[in-house]
Write a protein that holds these residues in place. Structure first.
Motif, PDB file in Angstrom:
ATOM      1  N   LEU A  43       0.828  -1.204   0.000  1.00 50.55           N
ATOM      2  CA  LEU A  43       0.000   0.000   0.000  1.00 50.55           C
ATOM      3  C   LEU A  43       0.868   1.262   0.000  1.00 50.55           C
ATOM      4  O   LEU A  43       0.594   2.212  -0.753  1.00 50.55           O
ATOM      5  CB  LEU A  43      -0.928   0.011   1.208  1.00 50.55           C
ATOM      6  CG  LEU A  43      -1.856   1.223   1.315  1.00 50.55           C
ATOM      7  CD1 LEU A  43      -2.766   1.318   0.092  1.00 50.55           C
ATOM      8  CD2 LEU A  43      -2.656   1.171   2.578  1.00 50.55           C
ATOM      9  N   GLN A  44       1.895   1.281   0.795  1.00 54.33           N
ATOM     10  CA  GLN A  44       2.790   2.438   0.824  1.00 54.33           C
ATOM     11  C   GLN A  44       3.479   2.631  -0.522  1.00 54.33           C
ATOM     12  O   GLN A  44       3.609   3.755  -1.008  1.00 54.33           O
ATOM     13  CB  GLN A  44       3.820   2.282   1.929  1.00 54.33           C
ATOM     14  CG  GLN A  44       3.232   2.365   3.317  1.00 54.33           C
ATOM     15  CD  GLN A  44       4.234   1.980   4.380  1.00 54.33           C
ATOM     16  OE1 GLN A  44       5.235   1.311   4.111  1.00 54.33           O
ATOM     17  NE2 GLN A  44       3.964   2.389   5.614  1.00 54.33           N
ATOM     18  N   GLN A  45       3.904   1.539  -1.144  1.00 56.24           N
ATOM     19  CA  GLN A  45       4.527   1.633  -2.457  1.00 56.24           C
ATOM     20  C   GLN A  45       3.537   2.163  -3.491  1.00 56.24           C
ATOM     21  O   GLN A  45       3.885   2.977  -4.341  1.00 56.24           O
ATOM     22  CB  GLN A  45       5.059   0.269  -2.891  1.00 56.24           C
ATOM     23  CG  GLN A  45       5.787   0.301  -4.221  1.00 56.24           C
ATOM     24  CD  GLN A  45       7.077   1.102  -4.151  1.00 56.24           C
ATOM     25  OE1 GLN A  45       7.844   0.963  -3.211  1.00 56.24           O
ATOM     26  NE2 GLN A  45       7.320   1.933  -5.157  1.00 56.24           N
ATOM     27  N   HIS A  46       2.288   1.724  -3.402  1.00 55.74           N
ATOM     28  CA  HIS A  46       1.263   2.201  -4.338  1.00 55.74           C
ATOM     29  C   HIS A  46       1.035   3.705  -4.160  1.00 55.74           C
ATOM     30  O   HIS A  46       0.919   4.442  -5.145  1.00 55.74           O
ATOM     31  CB  HIS A  46      -0.046   1.435  -4.125  1.00 55.74           C
ATOM     32  CG  HIS A  46      -1.176   1.965  -4.926  1.00 55.74           C
ATOM     33  ND1 HIS A  46      -1.234   1.878  -6.303  1.00 55.74           N
ATOM     34  CD2 HIS A  46      -2.303   2.623  -4.566  1.00 55.74           C
ATOM     35  CE1 HIS A  46      -2.340   2.453  -6.741  1.00 55.74           C
ATOM     36  NE2 HIS A  46      -3.004   2.911  -5.700  1.00 55.74           N
ATOM     37  N   LEU A  47       0.949   4.144  -2.918  1.00 56.33           N
ATOM     38  CA  LEU A  47       0.753   5.575  -2.669  1.00 56.33           C
ATOM     39  C   LEU A  47       1.939   6.389  -3.197  1.00 56.33           C
ATOM     40  O   LEU A  47       1.751   7.458  -3.796  1.00 56.33           O
ATOM     41  CB  LEU A  47       0.535   5.825  -1.181  1.00 56.33           C
ATOM     42  CG  LEU A  47      -0.770   5.288  -0.609  1.00 56.33           C
ATOM     43  CD1 LEU A  47      -0.788   5.455   0.902  1.00 56.33           C
ATOM     44  CD2 LEU A  47      -1.962   5.967  -1.242  1.00 56.33           C
ATOM     45  N   PHE A  48       3.130   5.879  -2.982  1.00 61.10           N
ATOM     46  CA  PHE A  48       4.322   6.557  -3.481  1.00 61.10           C
ATOM     47  C   PHE A  48       4.315   6.625  -5.010  1.00 61.10           C
ATOM     48  O   PHE A  48       4.578   7.674  -5.610  1.00 61.10           O
ATOM     49  CB  PHE A  48       5.578   5.824  -2.981  1.00 61.10           C
ATOM     50  CG  PHE A  48       6.854   6.447  -3.428  1.00 61.10           C
ATOM     51  CD1 PHE A  48       7.284   7.657  -2.908  1.00 61.10           C
ATOM     52  CD2 PHE A  48       7.641   5.830  -4.381  1.00 61.10           C
ATOM     53  CE1 PHE A  48       8.471   8.239  -3.330  1.00 61.10           C
ATOM     54  CE2 PHE A  48       8.821   6.394  -4.815  1.00 61.10           C
ATOM     55  CZ  PHE A  48       9.239   7.613  -4.282  1.00 61.10           C
ATOM     56  N   ASP A  49       3.986   5.500  -5.659  1.00 57.98           N
ATOM     57  CA  ASP A  49       3.940   5.468  -7.123  1.00 57.98           C
ATOM     58  C   ASP A  49       2.831   6.366  -7.669  1.00 57.98           C
ATOM     59  O   ASP A  49       2.993   7.012  -8.704  1.00 57.98           O
ATOM     60  CB  ASP A  49       3.737   4.040  -7.619  1.00 57.98           C
ATOM     61  CG  ASP A  49       4.948   3.161  -7.370  1.00 57.98           C
ATOM     62  OD1 ASP A  49       6.053   3.714  -7.172  1.00 57.98           O
ATOM     63  OD2 ASP A  49       4.794   1.927  -7.384  1.00 57.98           O
ATOM     64  N   SER A  50       1.696   6.418  -6.977  1.00 58.79           N
ATOM     65  CA  SER A  50       0.601   7.293  -7.410  1.00 58.79           C
ATOM     66  C   SER A  50       1.008   8.766  -7.321  1.00 58.79           C
ATOM     67  O   SER A  50       0.732   9.559  -8.226  1.00 58.79           O
ATOM     68  CB  SER A  50      -0.639   7.055  -6.547  1.00 58.79           C
ATOM     69  OG  SER A  50      -1.108   5.752  -6.710  1.00 58.79           O
ATOM     70  N   TYR A  51       1.653   9.134  -6.222  1.00 62.00           N
ATOM     71  CA  TYR A  51       2.124  10.503  -6.054  1.00 62.00           C
ATOM     72  C   TYR A  51       3.118  10.876  -7.150  1.00 62.00           C
ATOM     73  O   TYR A  51       3.025  11.935  -7.767  1.00 62.00           O
ATOM     74  CB  TYR A  51       2.773  10.657  -4.672  1.00 62.00           C
ATOM     75  CG  TYR A  51       3.437  11.980  -4.454  1.00 62.00           C
ATOM     76  CD1 TYR A  51       2.687  13.116  -4.210  1.00 62.00           C
ATOM     77  CD2 TYR A  51       4.827  12.102  -4.495  1.00 62.00           C
ATOM     78  CE1 TYR A  51       3.301  14.348  -4.013  1.00 62.00           C
ATOM     79  CE2 TYR A  51       5.452  13.318  -4.299  1.00 62.00           C
ATOM     80  CZ  TYR A  51       4.682  14.439  -4.057  1.00 62.00           C
ATOM     81  OH  TYR A  51       5.298  15.653  -3.871  1.00 62.00           O
ATOM     82  N   ARG A  52       4.063   9.967  -7.427  1.00 63.61           N
ATOM     83  CA  ARG A  52       5.053  10.223  -8.459  1.00 63.61           C
ATOM     84  C   ARG A  52       4.398  10.340  -9.836  1.00 63.61           C
ATOM     85  O   ARG A  52       4.774  11.201 -10.645  1.00 63.61           O
ATOM     86  CB  ARG A  52       6.089   9.099  -8.466  1.00 63.61           C
ATOM     87  CG  ARG A  52       7.226   9.358  -9.427  1.00 63.61           C
ATOM     88  CD  ARG A  52       8.321   8.340  -9.317  1.00 63.61           C
ATOM     89  NE  ARG A  52       7.766   6.999  -9.280  1.00 63.61           N
ATOM     90  CZ  ARG A  52       8.420   5.939  -8.815  1.00 63.61           C
ATOM     91  NH1 ARG A  52       9.635   6.076  -8.342  1.00 63.61           N
ATOM     92  NH2 ARG A  52       7.871   4.758  -8.810  1.00 63.61           N
ATOM     93  N   ALA A  53       3.378   9.514 -10.109  1.00 61.51           N
ATOM     94  CA  ALA A  53       2.683   9.568 -11.398  1.00 61.51           C
ATOM     95  C   ALA A  53       1.951  10.895 -11.567  1.00 61.51           C
ATOM     96  O   ALA A  53       1.949  11.482 -12.656  1.00 61.51           O
ATOM     97  CB  ALA A  53       1.698   8.408 -11.518  1.00 61.51           C
TER      98      ALA A  53
END
Length: 79
Positions: free
Chosen positions: A4-14
């Motif tokens: 979940l943390q990785q997904h949030l990080f990737d979403s923010y970066r996207a």
């Protein structure tokens, strides 16, 4: 870092880069399992064995004894 943390990080970066957001974790799990099942069935057919493995064959033989019908594949028409 969990999924979940990785997904949030990737979403923010996207969002910062103007790219589409990645799919949420677990979105394609069922599709992957179906694909695995289909590949195993295909490998069984190529090897000259029945496509439904031993468990499926045993269940198919047991259903009529229990008075149950095997589910039909395809669309069902209701009156």
């Amino acid at each position: 870092m969990d999924a979940l943390q990785q997904h949030l990080f990737d979403s923010y970066r996207a969002v910062r880069r103007g790219e589409p957001a990645p799919p949420a974790p677990g979105t394609h799990d069922l599709a992957v399992l179906r694909d695995l099942r289909d590949r195993r069935r295909f490998a069984r057919v190529l090897a000259g064995r029945p496509a439904a493995g031993p468990l499926g064959t045993a269940l198919a033989a047991l259903l009529p004894r229990l008075g149950l019908r095997r589910p039909q594949n395809g669309p069902t028409s209701r009156p």
